[in-house]
Design a protein around this motif. Structure first.
Motif, PDB file in Angstrom:
ATOM      1  N   PRO A  70       0.827  -1.203   0.000  1.00 44.89           N
ATOM      2  CA  PRO A  70       0.000   0.000   0.000  1.00 44.89           C
ATOM      3  C   PRO A  70       0.867   1.261   0.000  1.00 44.89           C
ATOM      4  CG  PRO A  70       0.105  -0.943   2.192  1.00 44.89           C
ATOM      5  CD  PRO A  70       0.873  -1.865   1.303  1.00 44.89           C
ATOM      6  N   GLU A  71       0.352   2.348  -0.569  1.00 41.58           N
ATOM      7  CA  GLU A  71       1.048   3.638  -0.534  1.00 41.58           C
ATOM      8  C   GLU A  71       1.089   4.149   0.903  1.00 41.58           C
ATOM      9  OE1 GLU A  71       2.107   6.130  -2.944  1.00 41.58           O
ATOM     10  OE2 GLU A  71       2.336   4.435  -4.315  1.00 41.58           O
ATOM     11  N   ALA A  72       2.188   4.841   1.269  1.00 34.68           N
ATOM     12  CA  ALA A  72       2.246   5.469   2.588  1.00 34.68           C
ATOM     13  C   ALA A  72       1.243   6.619   2.631  1.00 34.68           C
ATOM     14  CB  ALA A  72       3.648   5.988   2.856  1.00 34.68           C
ATOM     15  N   VAL A  73       0.577   6.804   3.788  1.00 41.27           N
ATOM     16  CA  VAL A  73      -0.485   7.824   3.843  1.00 41.27           C
ATOM     17  C   VAL A  73       0.044   9.224   4.065  1.00 41.27           C
ATOM     18  CG1 VAL A  73      -2.319   6.250   4.539  1.00 41.27           C
ATOM     19  CG2 VAL A  73      -0.898   7.345   6.294  1.00 41.27           C
ATOM     20  N   LYS A  74       1.256   9.351   4.637  1.00 39.37           N
ATOM     21  CA  LYS A  74       1.865  10.677   4.730  1.00 39.37           C
ATOM     22  C   LYS A  74       3.342  10.583   4.427  1.00 39.37           C
ATOM     23  CE  LYS A  74       2.078  10.279   9.746  1.00 39.37           C
ATOM     24  NZ  LYS A  74       1.752  10.834  11.039  1.00 39.37           N
ATOM     25  N   SER A  75       4.025  11.733   4.421  1.00 35.55           N
ATOM     26  CA  SER A  75       5.415  11.749   4.020  1.00 35.55           C
ATOM     27  C   SER A  75       6.313  12.190   5.165  1.00 35.55           C
ATOM     28  CB  SER A  75       5.574  12.688   2.825  1.00 35.55           C
ATOM     29  OG  SER A  75       6.902  12.675   2.408  1.00 35.55           O
ATOM     30  N   ALA A  76       7.527  11.658   5.202  1.00 39.08           N
ATOM     31  CA  ALA A  76       8.460  12.031   6.262  1.00 39.08           C
ATOM     32  C   ALA A  76       8.978  13.447   6.055  1.00 39.08           C
ATOM     33  CB  ALA A  76       9.619  11.039   6.297  1.00 39.08           C
ATOM     34  N   VAL A  77       9.136  13.850   4.783  1.00 36.53           N
ATOM     35  CA  VAL A  77       9.571  15.211   4.470  1.00 36.53           C
ATOM     36  C   VAL A  77       8.364  15.969   3.929  1.00 36.53           C
ATOM     37  CG1 VAL A  77      11.169  16.622   3.134  1.00 36.53           C
ATOM     38  CG2 VAL A  77      11.869  14.354   3.928  1.00 36.53           C
ATOM     39  N   GLU A  78       8.090  17.133   4.513  1.00 35.85           N
ATOM     40  CA  GLU A  78       6.916  17.930   4.140  1.00 35.85           C
ATOM     41  C   GLU A  78       6.919  18.240   2.649  1.00 35.85           C
ATOM     42  OE1 GLU A  78       3.548  18.507   5.554  1.00 35.85           O
ATOM     43  OE2 GLU A  78       5.113  18.267   7.071  1.00 35.85           O
ATOM     44  N   GLY A  79       5.809  17.949   1.966  1.00 38.08           N
ATOM     45  CA  GLY A  79       5.665  18.310   0.568  1.00 38.08           C
ATOM     46  C   GLY A  79       6.336  17.350  -0.401  1.00 38.08           C
ATOM     47  N   GLU A  80       7.033  16.336   0.113  1.00 40.67           N
ATOM     48  CA  GLU A  80       7.689  15.375  -0.783  1.00 40.67           C
ATOM     49  C   GLU A  80       7.161  13.977  -0.488  1.00 40.67           C
ATOM     50  OE1 GLU A  80      12.057  15.071  -1.241  1.00 40.67           O
ATOM     51  OE2 GLU A  80      12.034  17.164  -0.603  1.00 40.67           O
ATOM     52  N   ARG A  81       7.225  13.123  -1.482  1.00 40.47           N
ATOM     53  CA  ARG A  81       6.831  11.743  -1.244  1.00 40.47           C
ATOM     54  C   ARG A  81       8.088  10.976  -0.832  1.00 40.47           C
ATOM     55  NH1 ARG A  81       7.045   7.311  -4.122  1.00 40.47           N
ATOM     56  NH2 ARG A  81       5.611   5.634  -3.609  1.00 40.47           N
ATOM     57  N   SER A  82       8.352  10.902   0.478  1.00 39.61           N
ATOM     58  CA  SER A  82       9.598  10.242   0.863  1.00 39.61           C
ATOM     59  C   SER A  82       9.493   9.587   2.216  1.00 39.61           C
ATOM     60  CB  SER A  82      10.745  11.245   0.878  1.00 39.61           C
ATOM     61  OG  SER A  82      10.672  12.006   2.057  1.00 39.61           O
ATOM     62  N   CYS A  83      10.356   8.586   2.413  1.00 43.55           N
ATOM     63  CA  CYS A  83      10.452   7.887   3.688  1.00 43.55           C
ATOM     64  C   CYS A  83      11.593   8.536   4.473  1.00 43.55           C
ATOM     65  CB  CYS A  83      10.719   6.403   3.434  1.00 43.55           C
ATOM     66  SG  CYS A  83      10.423   5.360   4.867  1.00 43.55           S
ATOM     67  N   VAL A  84      11.944   7.970   5.628  1.00 43.55           N
ATOM     68  CA  VAL A  84      13.026   8.558   6.418  1.00 43.55           C
ATOM     69  C   VAL A  84      14.392   8.363   5.756  1.00 43.55           C
ATOM     70  CG1 VAL A  84      11.836   8.488   8.625  1.00 43.55           C
ATOM     71  CG2 VAL A  84      13.075   6.468   7.842  1.00 43.55           C
ATOM     72  N   ARG A  85      14.480   7.405   4.860  1.00 46.20           N
ATOM     73  CA  ARG A  85      15.685   7.215   4.035  1.00 46.20           C
ATOM     74  C   ARG A  85      15.202   6.799   2.654  1.00 46.20           C
ATOM     75  NH1 ARG A  85      19.270   2.960   6.892  1.00 46.20           N
ATOM     76  NH2 ARG A  85      20.522   3.145   5.006  1.00 46.20           N
ATOM     77  N   PRO A  86      16.083   6.903   1.627  1.00 49.66           N
ATOM     78  CA  PRO A  86      15.644   6.510   0.277  1.00 49.66           C
ATOM     79  C   PRO A  86      15.118   5.071   0.249  1.00 49.66           C
ATOM     80  CG  PRO A  86      17.779   7.578   0.185  1.00 49.66           C
ATOM     81  CD  PRO A  86      17.449   7.419   1.640  1.00 49.66           C
ATOM     82  N   ALA A  87      14.139   4.826  -0.590  1.00 52.91           N
ATOM     83  CA  ALA A  87      13.469   3.514  -0.642  1.00 52.91           C
ATOM     84  C   ALA A  87      14.468   2.367  -0.837  1.00 52.91           C
ATOM     85  CB  ALA A  87      12.434   3.510  -1.758  1.00 52.91           C
ATOM     86  N   GLN A  88      15.449   2.560  -1.742  1.00 54.17           N
ATOM     87  CA  GLN A  88      16.437   1.498  -2.005  1.00 54.17           C
ATOM     88  C   GLN A  88      17.170   1.097  -0.731  1.00 54.17           C
ATOM     89  OE1 GLN A  88      17.194  -0.394  -4.585  1.00 54.17           O
ATOM     90  NE2 GLN A  88      15.610   0.507  -5.881  1.00 54.17           N
ATOM     91  N   GLU A  89      17.470   2.115   0.111  1.00 54.84           N
ATOM     92  CA  GLU A  89      18.168   1.816   1.371  1.00 54.84           C
ATOM     93  C   GLU A  89      17.217   1.180   2.368  1.00 54.84           C
ATOM     94  OE1 GLU A  89      20.251   5.250   2.925  1.00 54.84           O
ATOM     95  OE2 GLU A  89      20.994   5.748   0.926  1.00 54.84           O
ATOM     96  N   MET A  90      15.975   1.662   2.412  1.00 53.35           N
ATOM     97  CA  MET A  90      15.002   1.103   3.351  1.00 53.35           C
ATOM     98  C   MET A  90      14.774  -0.375   3.062  1.00 53.35           C
ATOM     99  SD  MET A  90      14.355   3.367   5.502  1.00 53.35           S
ATOM    100  CE  MET A  90      12.996   2.731   6.472  1.00 53.35           C
ATOM    101  N   ARG A  91      14.692  -0.717   1.765  1.00 53.79           N
ATOM    102  CA  ARG A  91      14.450  -2.117   1.400  1.00 53.79           C
ATOM    103  C   ARG A  91      15.570  -3.015   1.901  1.00 53.79           C
ATOM    104  NH1 ARG A  91      12.738  -0.429  -4.525  1.00 53.79           N
ATOM    105  NH2 ARG A  91      10.735   0.446  -3.928  1.00 53.79           N
ATOM    106  N   ARG A  92      16.793  -2.495   1.874  1.00 58.36           N
ATOM    107  CA  ARG A  92      17.937  -3.340   2.231  1.00 58.36           C
ATOM    108  C   ARG A  92      18.232  -3.359   3.729  1.00 58.36           C
ATOM    109  NH1 ARG A  92      18.586  -1.896  -2.942  1.00 58.36           N
ATOM    110  NH2 ARG A  92      19.761  -3.259  -4.328  1.00 58.36           N
ATOM    111  N   SER A  93      18.105  -2.201   4.393  1.00 57.45           N
ATOM    112  CA  SER A  93      18.639  -2.179   5.772  1.00 57.45           C
ATOM    113  C   SER A  93      17.715  -1.540   6.807  1.00 57.45           C
ATOM    114  CB  SER A  93      20.006  -1.499   5.772  1.00 57.45           C
ATOM    115  OG  SER A  93      19.939  -0.287   5.087  1.00 57.45           O
ATOM    116  N   HIS A  94      16.408  -1.608   6.588  1.00 65.41           N
ATOM    117  CA  HIS A  94      15.510  -1.071   7.624  1.00 65.41           C
ATOM    118  C   HIS A  94      15.669  -1.831   8.940  1.00 65.41           C
ATOM    119  CE1 HIS A  94      13.250  -4.358   5.708  1.00 65.41           C
ATOM    120  NE2 HIS A  94      12.697  -4.532   6.891  1.00 65.41           N
TER     121      HIS A  94
END
Lengths: 135, 247
Positions: free
Chosen positions: A37-61
């Motif tokens: 599912p899509e995230a319902v809010k964003s970690a950075v205001e006004g941008e569609r982003s997680c706390v770290r880039p998706a590629q990094e989150m997938r590998r080392s969350h």
């Protein structure tokens, strides 16, 4: 010589047949992938982003979460960035009836990939897997 | 699909065909090889069931090696059992949904990799440090150990040091199995090294000493029943000669 050639041909044909049969069950269905599912809010205001880039989150969350656990439990340092509660608040999943799903469902953001790869978790033995508490 | 993914997809299709056909041919050849003499290593079982138990004990516990040399047995058995668990753990990449028993052994497979690599290191040390063994070791003996060690270490690197995107990897692999080429392979260096070494292993398996895996089942000293007095052992080609002489 003759027989061995014939048996080699047979063996080759059998291999091709096995490959085709194993593939044909889902040739047109394509490889199954987890549905996220899509995230319902964003970690950075006004941008569609997680706390770290998706590629990094997938590998080392998992490393971030474990580090966060040690900081919190051993040092008593509580920060929000990698807090499990923050993950859950954004990556909440609603089912067809608009109800929040729990970790038991394969629709849950975490469980979608974790069950896909056979990785079991013990986060949810203690923590709530939905915003506002509840298993 | 990226260029790299196409390259690896072709590599793995080729390696799989070579492995399956090559191994099939070898097993067919072993099955057809005559065993003209009754030569089970004594004491041998006197029934077919006994033979099944004997072969199973040999394959699972390496009984003969245990009896002849304890320290080689420790390393050899550690490596093989480690490899077995590690391979079983890898099934999660090829099954969807993942089978329950595969989920349950995941943590064991993870730590079995240490046993596997330690066993390989021991077996390699044997080739280098035991003078008698060093003298009879061919380059291929060393290279095979290096290859397996490379596969083990690159795999452990991904599990314990630099994680990779295993969800994309599984999508790529399931895609290969279903002829759906829309998923790309993640391009992490450790993964590419690991997969390249595995493909090399698959390709050389049917022409290497690793054929002892199917070969052990065809060993006449192991798989024969001790019934020489009850039943005459007659190879088919010898039976033909016998029939001719009787005429």
């Amino acid at each position: 010589m003759r027989t061995s050639q014939r048996s080699n041909t047979l063996l080759g044909l059998a291999t091709v047949a096995v490959l085709l049969i194993s593939g044909s069950t889902a040739v047109f269905a394509g490889a199954p992938v987890p549905i996220l599912p899509e995230a319902v809010k964003s970690a950075v205001e006004g941008e569609r982003s997680c706390v770290r880039p998706a590629q990094e989150m997938r590998r080392s969350h998992m490393d971030d979460l474990k580090h966060q656990r040690d900081d919190t439990v051993h040092e008593g340092v509580r920060t929000k960035r990698f807090a499990l509660k923050e993950c859950i608040d954004c990556h909440v999943t609603n089912d067809a009836n608009g109800e929040k799903v729990s970790i038991k469902s394969r629709e849950h953001f975490c469980n979608a990939c974790h069950s896909y790869t056979g990785v079991t978790l013990d986060c949810w033995d203690c923590h709530a897997s939905q915003p506002g508490g509840g298993q | 699909m990226s260029f790299l993914s196409i390259l690896y997809a072709l590599l793995f299709y080729a390696a799989t065909i070579l492995l399956v056909v090559g191994l099939g041919r070898k097993i067919a050849q072993y099955a057809r090889t005559p065993a003209p003499l009754k030569i089970p290593t004594m004491p041998a079982p006197t029934t077919q069931t006994g033979v099944v138990i004997r072969v199973a004990t040999e394959v699972v516990f390496f009984r003969q090696l245990f009896k002849s040399n304890k320290w080689i047995w420790v390393f050899g058995w550690m490596f093989h059992m480690g490899l077995f668990l590690v391979l079983a753990r890898h099934l999660r990449y090829f099954t969807e949904p993942v089978w329950t028993w595969v989920v349950l052994i995941q943590p064991f497979g993870k730590y079995a990799s240490f046993a596997m690599v330690a066993g390989l290191a021991g077996l390699w040390a044997r080739r280098i440090l035991v003078e008698r063994i060093r003298y009879i070791s061919a380059p291929s003996d060393h290279l095979m150990l290096a290859l397996l060690l490379g596969i083990g270490l690159s795999g452990m690197g991904m599990t314990f040091v630099a994680h990779i995107d295993i969800v994309s990897l599984k999508a790529f692999l399931l895609g290969l199995m279903r002829f759906d080429w829309s998923h790309s392979l993640p391009s992490d260096a450790l993964l590419l090294i690991h997969l390249l070494l595995v493909a090399i292993l698959m390709i050389i398996f049917p022409i290497s000493k690793l054929l002892h895996a199917p070969g052990v089942f065809f060993s006449p000293t192991l798989n024969q029943v001790d019934n020489a007095r009850e039943k005459r052992h007659l190879a088919p080609w010898a039976a033909e000669l016998d029939a001719k002489r009787a005429e």
